[in-house]
Scaffold this motif. Sequence first.
Motif, short mmCIF file in Angstrom:
data_model
loop_
_atom_site.label_atom_id
_atom_site.label_comp_id
_atom_site.label_asym_id
_atom_site.label_seq_id
_atom_site.Cartn_x
_atom_site.Cartn_y
_atom_site.Cartn_z
N LEU A 41 -7.02 0.24 8.53
CA LEU A 41 -6.18 -0.65 9.34
C LEU A 41 -6.97 -1.22 10.50
O LEU A 41 -6.41 -1.68 11.48
CB LEU A 41 -4.95 0.11 9.87
N MET A 211 -2.86 -7.08 14.49
CA MET A 211 -2.22 -8.02 13.57
C MET A 211 -3.23 -8.72 12.68
O MET A 211 -2.94 -9.08 11.54
CB MET A 211 -1.40 -9.07 14.34
N ILE A 214 -3.96 -6.47 9.89
CA ILE A 214 -2.80 -6.46 9.00
C ILE A 214 -2.78 -7.71 8.13
O ILE A 214 -2.49 -7.65 6.93
CB ILE A 214 -1.51 -6.33 9.84
N LEU A 217 -5.15 -7.20 5.41
CA LEU A 217 -4.61 -6.22 4.47
C LEU A 217 -3.53 -6.86 3.59
O LEU A 217 -3.47 -6.61 2.38
CB LEU A 217 -4.05 -5.02 5.23
N ASN A 218 -2.68 -7.70 4.21
CA ASN A 218 -1.65 -8.39 3.44
C ASN A 218 -2.25 -9.17 2.29
O ASN A 218 -1.70 -9.18 1.19
CB ASN A 218 -0.89 -9.37 4.34
N VAL A 221 -3.28 -6.74 -0.50
CA VAL A 221 -2.16 -6.10 -1.21
C VAL A 221 -1.36 -7.14 -1.99
O VAL A 221 -0.95 -6.91 -3.12
CB VAL A 221 -1.26 -5.34 -0.23
N LEU A 225 -4.15 -5.05 -5.45
CA LEU A 225 -5.19 -4.14 -5.00
C LEU A 225 -6.29 -3.99 -6.04
O LEU A 225 -6.00 -3.71 -7.20
CB LEU A 225 -4.59 -2.78 -4.69
N TYR A 256 7.23 -16.04 7.11
CA TYR A 256 6.06 -15.28 6.67
C TYR A 256 6.45 -13.81 6.43
O TYR A 256 6.13 -13.23 5.39
CB TYR A 256 4.97 -15.39 7.73
N GLY A 257 7.17 -13.25 7.39
CA GLY A 257 7.63 -11.87 7.25
C GLY A 257 8.54 -11.69 6.05
O GLY A 257 8.39 -10.76 5.26
N LEU A 260 6.68 -11.66 2.81
CA LEU A 260 6.00 -10.39 2.53
C LEU A 260 6.99 -9.42 1.87
O LEU A 260 6.68 -8.78 0.86
CB LEU A 260 5.46 -9.76 3.80
N MET A 264 6.84 -8.22 -2.09
CA MET A 264 6.67 -6.81 -2.42
C MET A 264 7.84 -6.32 -3.26
O MET A 264 7.68 -5.49 -4.15
CB MET A 264 6.56 -5.98 -1.15
#
Lengths: 305, 300
Positions: A41, A211, A214, A217-218, A221, A225, A256-257, A260, A264
């Motif tokens: 992270l 952020m 993150i 990472l977003n 993922v 992966l 955006y949130g 995500l 997912m």
Amino acid sequence: MTLLNGLLPPYIESIAITVGIYIIMALGLNLITGVTGQLSLGHAAYMSIGAYASAIVSLQLGMPFIFALLAGGIAAGIFGLIIGYPTLRLTGDYLAIATLGFGEIVKSLLFNMPIVGGAMGLAGIPYKSTLTVTFILVVIVIWMMLRVERSRFGRALLAIREDDIAAECYGINTSLYKVKMFVLGTFIAGIGGALWAHKIMVLQPRDFGFMKSIEILNMVVLGGLGSIPGTVLGAIVLTSIPEVLRFSSDYRMLLYGALLVIMMRFRPNGLLGGVDVTKLVKKSIKSITGSNFTNKEKKKVKGGD
Amino acid sequence: MDFTSNFIVQLINGIALGSTYALIALGYTMVYGIIMLINFAHGEIYMVGAFVGLALVTVFKVHIIIAFLGAMLFCMLMAVSIEIIAYRPLRRSKRLAALISAIGISIILSNLVNLLVGPKPQTFPPIEEILFEIKSYDLIAGAQINTLQILLIVVSAILMIGLQYIVKRTKVGKAMRATSQDYDTAALMGINVNRIISYTFAIGSALAGAGGVLVGIYFGVVKYNMGMLPGMKAFTAAVLGGIGSIPGAMFGGIILGVIEMMTVAIGLSSYRDAIAFGILILVLLIKPTGLFGKQIFKKV
């Protein structure tokens, strides 16, 4: 060397360079988190180290860009070694939290170091990350990642992700491989950071916060992966989405949130997670000729965490 | 002010700050203990709790105690719905998927509050108007403690004792402990694990909401992005104490708060985050399971 520069409108070109830089950074993190399964992270910390190191090489020593790039990568790699060597012994989420802590420490130190401009930031970095340079580096990094994926080293990393104890039993020196992998991943993050520094020309510590890690990472993922085409796709999608959503300025981050969460919900393994693009092509050919390749593939897709 | 009294003052400040970290950390540690998810939205739930408390006091003009309970209830319901919408469908997929989902929720919550109330910090009405006059009491060596600090520490302590009671003495608590030990076996023993997970989210978030209101009263301002850093610190506290361990989260929070205030006291306030996280890394290296964590043996 100016092959691609100026072909696109400046706004699009600027976004394309940003996309390229994020592809490089996401591929570095994909090696750590996607291929080897070590949740990090603090990727933005290595990016910031690379960015500042390369900026200093450019500004103070006035060296050519290629040295600045290498300096960024090497500086990040050295920190990767220093942090990775002790913390990679920690399993799973403890590594995540140690890297998160490291990221905050780096940001906090950059804020308080007058030599790199502190909170004011470091300005006046020459513009060197043209589309051509970024494109060449993206190609090199993708090629490198493909080579790693298909090597003994890459297979060892996959084995560590699937089951580190079993990997150890098969004679893989897991700590050594993890450290090597981490140094390579952070080196690439440093290169990405160096490119970033020479694109936006002003470095501020607050740009490299949690952020940012993150965000990267977003991409990994969301793309899937461990999948190189997936990571590239994830970086492209997540870098362009805020630009596409610019019309809805206020609701941009909200969407955006939401995106995500929805992504997912419906594709928890990422856009291309569990999909092997090259094998997909081979599979479709083989399924026509009637071999039982398909079953084997399905098993691989199912084997999750 | 001599050294001892300064030390005691900072110790009290640290305990007060640390109790809020502990309240947030409990939610992290409970959720992690039960479904192994780093619930990144938890810091934002704490922030929403502070805003709900503020709205109830200023807009609806209710008594602060009712506002406090209202914020807890609101956070409870919100967290349970979030769990059902965003985490439950991902329970059988990769853990990172749920993590990204949590990050998405956290982005949504902070931006939603930003849109609703704006990016400017909002001020809580002064404590004199809504509860009581602040008085200071002398402690040893000239150090003082005021009623606000006492309130913060006492309310946190009551909530934590309440939590300990729920977890150790009630049937729900027993089911929680069973589920955190072994999800599948608990389900086989007839425990409705989904409901237990909902309870866990509800209790953890109620504590975070309570923490939000307390911090709002204590510091006087609330802001849409106030959840981020305390959230991270609280998670650090949970890891420091040994994640999954409830007493660990309490002590971790208080230790972290005290360390932070001591750092400020010796004049390194701009390095307070670096030092807090540096200590975290050191603890992880020396004792990876945290101060109160149990050694986990991996069966092959």
